[in-house]
Design an enzyme around this catalytic site. Sequence first.
Site, PDB file in Angstrom:
ATOM      1  N   HIS A 197      87.916  26.082 -41.291  1.00 28.21           N
ATOM      2  CA  HIS A 197      87.668  27.240 -41.750  1.00 28.21           C
ATOM      3  C   HIS A 197      87.267  27.302 -43.230  1.00 28.21           C
ATOM      4  O   HIS A 197      86.634  28.012 -43.597  1.00 28.21           O
ATOM      5  CB  HIS A 197      89.033  28.158 -41.449  1.00 28.21           C
ATOM      6  CG  HIS A 197      89.222  28.804 -40.143  1.00 28.21           C
ATOM      7  ND1 HIS A 197      90.058  29.731 -39.908  1.00 28.21           N
ATOM      8  CD2 HIS A 197      88.570  28.337 -39.086  1.00 28.21           C
ATOM      9  CE1 HIS A 197      90.063  30.070 -38.562  1.00 28.21           C
ATOM     10  NE2 HIS A 197      89.062  29.307 -38.038  1.00 28.21           N
TER      11      HIS A 197
ATOM     12  N   LYS B 207      93.744  34.858 -27.150  1.00 33.02           N
ATOM     13  CA  LYS B 207      93.203  35.639 -28.385  1.00 33.02           C
ATOM     14  C   LYS B 207      91.788  34.832 -28.861  1.00 33.02           C
ATOM     15  O   LYS B 207      90.696  35.183 -29.007  1.00 33.02           O
ATOM     16  CB  LYS B 207      93.902  35.870 -29.494  1.00 33.02           C
ATOM     17  CG  LYS B 207      93.152  36.888 -30.545  1.00 33.02           C
ATOM     18  CD  LYS B 207      92.397  36.031 -31.477  1.00 33.02           C
ATOM     19  CE  LYS B 207      91.792  36.951 -32.681  1.00 33.02           C
ATOM     20  NZ  LYS B 207      91.106  36.418 -33.553  1.00 33.02           N
TER      21      LYS B 207
ATOM     22  N   ASP C  32      81.342  46.477 -21.971  1.00 33.50           N
ATOM     23  CA  ASP C  32      82.776  47.070 -22.422  1.00 33.50           C
ATOM     24  C   ASP C  32      83.866  46.363 -22.687  1.00 33.50           C
ATOM     25  O   ASP C  32      84.396  45.795 -21.727  1.00 33.50           O
ATOM     26  CB  ASP C  32      83.044  48.363 -21.384  1.00 33.50           C
ATOM     27  CG  ASP C  32      84.526  49.220 -21.580  1.00 33.50           C
ATOM     28  OD1 ASP C  32      85.134  48.652 -22.454  1.00 33.50           O
ATOM     29  OD2 ASP C  32      84.520  49.948 -20.873  1.00 33.50           O
TER      30      ASP C  32
ATOM     31  N   GLU D 246      84.052  37.304 -37.294  1.00 41.17           N
ATOM     32  CA  GLU D 246      84.861  36.376 -37.600  1.00 41.17           C
ATOM     33  C   GLU D 246      84.129  35.201 -37.544  1.00 41.17           C
ATOM     34  O   GLU D 246      83.493  34.632 -36.897  1.00 41.17           O
ATOM     35  CB  GLU D 246      86.172  36.244 -36.575  1.00 41.17           C
ATOM     36  CG  GLU D 246      86.965  35.472 -36.891  1.00 41.17           C
ATOM     37  CD  GLU D 246      88.202  35.016 -36.060  1.00 41.17           C
ATOM     38  OE1 GLU D 246      88.732  36.093 -35.498  1.00 41.17           O
ATOM     39  OE2 GLU D 246      88.791  34.039 -35.881  1.00 41.17           O
TER      40      GLU D 246
END
Length: 431
Positions: free
Chosen positions: A383, A269, A285, A83
């Site tokens: 962005h 998130k 992991d 991302e």
Amino acid sequence: MTTDKNSQISKFYKRSLKERREILKSWMNDPAELDQTLDQGLTTAQADPMIENVIGIYSLPFGIATNFLINGKDYLIPMVIEEPSVVAAASNAAKLIRAGGGFTTRSDEPIMIGQIQILDVPDINKAIERIKTAEKQLMAMVDAIAGSIVKRGGGARGIETRVIPNTLNGDLLIVHLLYDTRDAMGANAINTAVEHIAPEIETLTSGRVNLKILSNLSDRRKAYAEGIVPAGELAQEKENLTGVQVVDSIVEASVFAECDPYRATTHNKGIMNGIDAVVMATGNDWRAIEAGAHAYAARHGHYTSLTQWRKTENGDLQGRIELPMAIGTVGGATRVHPTAQLAMKILGIDAARELSEVIAAVGLAQNLAAIRALATTGIQHGHMRMHARQLAIAAGASPEMIGRVVEAMIKANNIRLEYAKTLVAQGEQSG
Ligand code: MEV
């Protein structure tokens, strides 16, 4: 050691890939094979025995976040993620927290939980009593088979029991084995240990054991990070926002996530964008970390944010994060993946607890970057600029041309590769 080094590297993002590698080499104690490792990554021969039915390698970008000052020590942070904006955002937020003295972190002892499910227990109270009496003997059984973890000072730390009401097929008796895994994530060791003591648990309880497996809610093994941003650092002149206004907006954003699970999910998130990227880079992991983080976020019976941001008495911004962090620096993919080994060398870390604290700091920084943008200019602004820059480079803009091409794309509100190519062609003709 990297203690004498400064991770605040001016305009790192503006350097070429080659230059960034040279900077990295000068930073590392042992930079040999850096180019080869980064160019080659995991080979198919190395990948083949890692999982089943291997047909090749799936690659992802490997970036470096700068500016991290944690407990007085500088770190360059390896991040693996697809991302855009995540690495830049982490670096920017780390710079803000650096201005407030850097991150302060700590961590619990690396205690994991192994669970044993026992059913059909004729007398649960008696069974609990017998397990308590046998605690030392059960721990000795675990340590007798634990090998390298016990040699490193880890091993069994206690046995606990829980009774979970269950109307379907009788109350469940659950045994928790507390197990210090030292620098290992420890899943294999714990699973072996609970399987090993299960027959003894059946004898002690006169019950029937079903599952024997570690818990990914590793809430005995948490990492904590805190940081302060001086209000003045948050002022945004272009948008006419004072530092104090931005502090207040960020606190409001934090409270939103603390109260509302819909917002908390997105807020977390964003935190995991940073955390997973380091967990991936170091060969750990990330599903275990994700599972533990979200379960911990719901520990009070409602899902909430993993961070909290508040205004200090001086009017500055203070943030904190706390979450389970079951990561290792030995064993697993960290040992076999050459790029993960390189990531560990870049970090200059051997101990799992230190790594867990660095990862928590990255999560806090990532969250600050996201909610700062959301509470001020909005997330798309940065962005789009980043995206335009990537398109300009893809369109072949020279380093001197990139800035002009980006500005022209933003001004025209046309952020597409075709347009970038047109601008580059025009620039080349006029130049
Ligand atoms: C995007 O990957 C992450 C954010 O949505 C996080 C947030 O909303 O806090 C920007």
